[in-house]
Design an enzyme around this catalytic site. Structure first.
Site, PDB file in Angstrom:
ATOM      1  CG  HIS A 455       4.756 -14.708  13.520  1.00  0.00           C
ATOM      2  ND1 HIS A 455       5.570 -14.394  12.468  1.00  0.00           N
ATOM      3  CD2 HIS A 455       5.317 -14.130  14.610  1.00  0.00           C
ATOM      4  CE1 HIS A 455       6.589 -13.668  12.898  1.00  0.00           C
ATOM      5  NE2 HIS A 455       6.472 -13.500  14.204  1.00  0.00           N
ATOM      6  CD  GLU A 480       6.613 -14.107   6.956  1.00  0.00           C
ATOM      7  OE1 GLU A 480       7.151 -14.957   7.667  1.00  0.00           O
ATOM      8  OE2 GLU A 480       5.374 -13.985   6.852  1.00  0.00           O
TER       9      GLU A 480
HETATM   10  C1  NOJ Z   1       4.934 -17.763   9.122  1.00  0.00           C
HETATM   11  C2  NOJ Z   1       5.702 -16.915  10.085  1.00  0.00           C
HETATM   12  O1  NOJ Z   1       5.368 -15.576   9.950  1.00  0.00           O
HETATM   13  C3  NOJ Z   1       7.176 -17.149   9.826  1.00  0.00           C
HETATM   14  O2  NOJ Z   1       7.931 -16.270  10.628  1.00  0.00           O
HETATM   15  C4  NOJ Z   1       7.495 -18.572  10.102  1.00  0.00           C
HETATM   16  O3  NOJ Z   1       8.839 -18.813   9.782  1.00  0.00           O
HETATM   17  C5  NOJ Z   1       6.614 -19.507   9.275  1.00  0.00           C
HETATM   18  N1  NOJ Z   1       5.249 -19.140   9.391  1.00  0.00           N
HETATM   19  C6  NOJ Z   1       6.750 -20.959   9.707  1.00  0.00           C
HETATM   20  O4  NOJ Z   1       6.178 -21.123  10.963  1.00  0.00           O
END
Ligand code: NOJ
Length: 674
Positions: A455, A480
């Site tokens: 990510h 998200e």
């Molecule tokens: C951003 C990521 O895209 C997400 O999936 C993750 O939960 C958070 N960072 C925390 O690492």
């Protein structure tokens, strides 16, 4: 999987001088012409009066790229952009079939004609430009050989131009202005209204073509972005280091491939394998430990603020909670459980500075030993998590120990994260600095038999061919955003745009599968699709690691969950049916291991009726179609829940009527009837 190592089924590489396959004419003007094997695409290379290298590209006689210059500028030494002569040329053709260990296709044909132009400038400095012309587009790269007059260089500017014949429309996202990791909405505008844009950039041209500009095999180089210039022109704008240098290199070195994919339909871009063909075969010999999987995670709970990553009453990654997730995965045939917030370093504002993170020390309420044993007993994998908050050096200092620990605990997949505008406070994620870091992580992970889900990455350029443990990435606005985004969440048009834009750079960990639409967060964001649309995303958005992202309790007792349990995440074949970028798409894919086909069809905010021909099914066979469609009254705004499930017998002559609600979708599983 075990034996499906990348291999050449057929390899043919020879020097040819047959005008019927490849045509080179060396006139007084020094024009070199190469056609693609199917003769539909044509590349023309020449030197201008002042010895500047220049190319142009057309498809079925339609101009795609008008004459565009090539070359590089350096710090402290004369630029290599003009005064060239052609020293020699080479013509090659290749026709190879190679097998992927996982992907959207089992077998890929690499069929291209190649022209190598060996150039020398006035100072005797050498550079080769290598063009590969495929039936689905063009790839070209610069290769600087070892030579007496050029050694260490600091590249200050790449002047590669992409000059279009018209002010086409382009689907694009800006560079670094919203954020540094491509998490923007793709917008369609005339080229003249863009500034610097990221690749892949997808063009709908005035001569009815679909064109994507991107790059392949981004290795030890800076990412290419596209700087808008007047007169329908972009030029490569390399992402700099903090000191302004674009790339530190030493001859011999090769640049990544610059790619121009061309199609008659948006789907032609999606099914192009040009980017993968321009990457190198696997460097990992034994890939028996690499496997696609479906996972749930202690994850959405944090984004909904039900849990916290850091310690406290709401800590999500506790031994008890993780065991419950493992139970749920085992009971539902899911392969893995992602656990975020298991390690020390999350307390306080973790996004500001990642140097507090330990990748080997769990929080006291997370018993890694006990959980690993429990996971093994349940035959479910733990999926590890390394959030770095951009502290790349700090992470690198623990990299071996971190992967060693996970390997010992039976963890075979790690999700990495880099939530910070910069790496190490000053370098861009997509600079040469970032490219080097991400590669180091993938290579080290491979050493410990660990797959990577990255990510906040640098964009994908097909490296999964060389490192098949590099499974998937974010690099786009994922689910998200539907928890905390101030703009309300991903629009229904977003998921109908991604296949033709972000997905051209490779698999995406979008994390579909939302079943509960009644959650409330401070930001008031929402999942702006119907439930059936969420199901269809498993077919539409390719990822060999697919998450069922909702809280486990939201799947309990839901008949639609059957589709998520059954849908594969790798495919032996893929076809894109009638689609309009940002409006609707229907994608069908064949199971990697079997004869079943799956269909995903989604629409934007507009309800629509589609007629879909099932001619992709084997003729003469009957199939049972299990359909999950938007039910009565379904609408992403007012009532996302209704799903109508039905079953019918179909065959390759069937024309299906698909009714998509506003923001809706349809997911279908086709099983041959014996
Ligand atoms: C951003 C990521 O895209 C997400 O999936 C993750 O939960 C958070 N960072 C925390 O690492």
């Amino acid at each position: 999987m075990q034996n499906s190592i990348m291999k050449n089924n057929l390899y043919r590489f020879c020097l040819i001088a047959l005008a019927s396959i490849l045509l080179i004419s060396c006139s007084a003007k020094k024009t070199y012409i190469v056609k693609s094997p199917g003769q539909n695409n044509e590349l023309i290379f020449n030197l201008t009066q002042s010895g500047q290298p220049q190319y142009r590209f057309s498809s079925n006689g339609k101009s795609v790229i008008e004459p565009s210059l090539l070359g590089f500028e350096f710090e402290g030494i004369r630029k290599m952009t003009e005064g060239f002569e052609v020293v020699a040329t080479e013509i090659n053709t290749a026709d190879t079939v190679w097998e992927q260990p996982w992907g959207e296709f089992k077998k890929i044909r690499d069929h291209h004609n190649e022209l190598i132009i060996h150039l020398k400038d006035g100072e005797g400095r050498l550079v080769d430009i290598i063009f590969r012309v495929f039936d689905d587009g063009l790839g070209f790269r610069y290769s600087f050989p070892k030579q007496p007059n050029l050694d260490k260089v600091k590249i200050s500017n790449e002047i590669t131009q992409f000059t279009f014949p018209f002010d086409n429309d382009v689907w694009s996202i800006p560079v670094h202005s919203d954020n540094s990791y491509y998490e923007s909405f793709y917008k369609k505008t005339p080229m003249s209204q863009t500034d610097t844009i990221n690749t892949p950039a997808t063009f709908e041209t005035k001569n009815n073509l679909f064109v994507a500009i991107h790059e392949a095999n981004l290795t030890d180089f800076a990412s290419m972005t596209l700087l808008k210039l007047p007169n329908n022109q972009y030029k490569s704008e390399l992402v700099p280091w903090a000191d302004g240098v674009k790339v530190y290199a030493q001859a011999p070195f090769d640049t990544p491939w610059r790619t121009v994919i061309v199609g008659k339909t948006p789907g032609d871009l999606v099914t192009s394998t040009l980017m993968l063909n321009l990457n190198e075969p696997s460097r990992i010999k034994d890939i028996s430990w690499i496997a696609p999987s479906k996972y749930i995670g202690i994850w959405w709970g944090m984004h909904l603020e039900k849990y916290t990553w850091g310690q406290g009453d709401k800590h999500g990654a506790t031994t008890k909670n993780t065991k419950e997730y493992l139970d749920f995965a085992a009971d539902n045939g899911l392969d893995g459980v992602l656990v975020e917030g298991w390690n020390q370093g999350w307390d306080g504002d973790w996004t500001a500075d990642g140097t507090a993170f330990s990748f080997v020390k769990p929080y006291p309420d997370f018993d890694l030993d006990e959980i690993s044993k429990y996971a093994a007993m349940k035959n479910v994998r733990l999926i590890g998590h390394h959030e770095t908050a951009g502290a790349a050096k700090h992470y690198e200092s623990q990299l071996d120990d971190a992967f060693k620990l996970y390997n010992k605990m039976g963890v075979n997949t790690v999700k990495t994260g880099y939530v910070n505008k910069y790496l190490d406070k000053k370098e861009w994620h997509d600079s040469q600095y970032g490219v080097r870091h991400y590669r180091k992580v993938i290579e080290t992970a491979a050493k410990y038999h660990i797959m990577i889900d990255n990510h906040e990455p640098v964009k994908g350029t097909g490296l999964q061919r060389t490192y098949p443990n590099f499974m998937t990435q974010e690099g786009g606005r994922g689910q998200e955003y539907n928890a905390w985004s101030a703009d309300g969440g991903n629009t229904p048009a977003h998921t109908v745009t991604l296949p033709f834009t972000r997905m051209l750079s490779g698999p995406m960990d979008y994390t579909p599968g939302n079943f509960d639409f009644d959650y409330k967060t401070a930001a008031g964001a929402k999942v702006l699709t119907t439930l059936a649309h969420q199901l269809a995303l498993y077919v539409v958005l390719f990822s060999p690691l697919q998450m069922a992202s909702d809280l486990p309790e939201n799947y309990v007792g839901k008949p639609e969950f059957k589709f998520i349990k059954e849908v594969p995440c790798i495919w032996s074949d893929t076809k894109v049916l009638d689609s309009k970028i940002g409006e609707y798409t229907t994608i069908v894919r064949k199971d990697w291991d079997g004869q079943n086909w799956y269909l995903g069809s989604i629409t934007n905010q507009d309800a629509r009726k589609l007629k879909v021909s099932l001619s992709f099914l084997d003729s003469g066979k009957s199939y049972k179609a299990e359909v999950y469609a938007d039910g009565d009254g379904a609408d992403y705004k007012t009532n996302p829940y209704p799903v109508s499930r039905s079953s019918k017998t179909v065959n390759s002559t069937t024309i299906l009527d698909i009714h998509l609600a506003a923001g809706g979708g349809t997911a279908i599983k086709f099983t041959p009837i014996p």
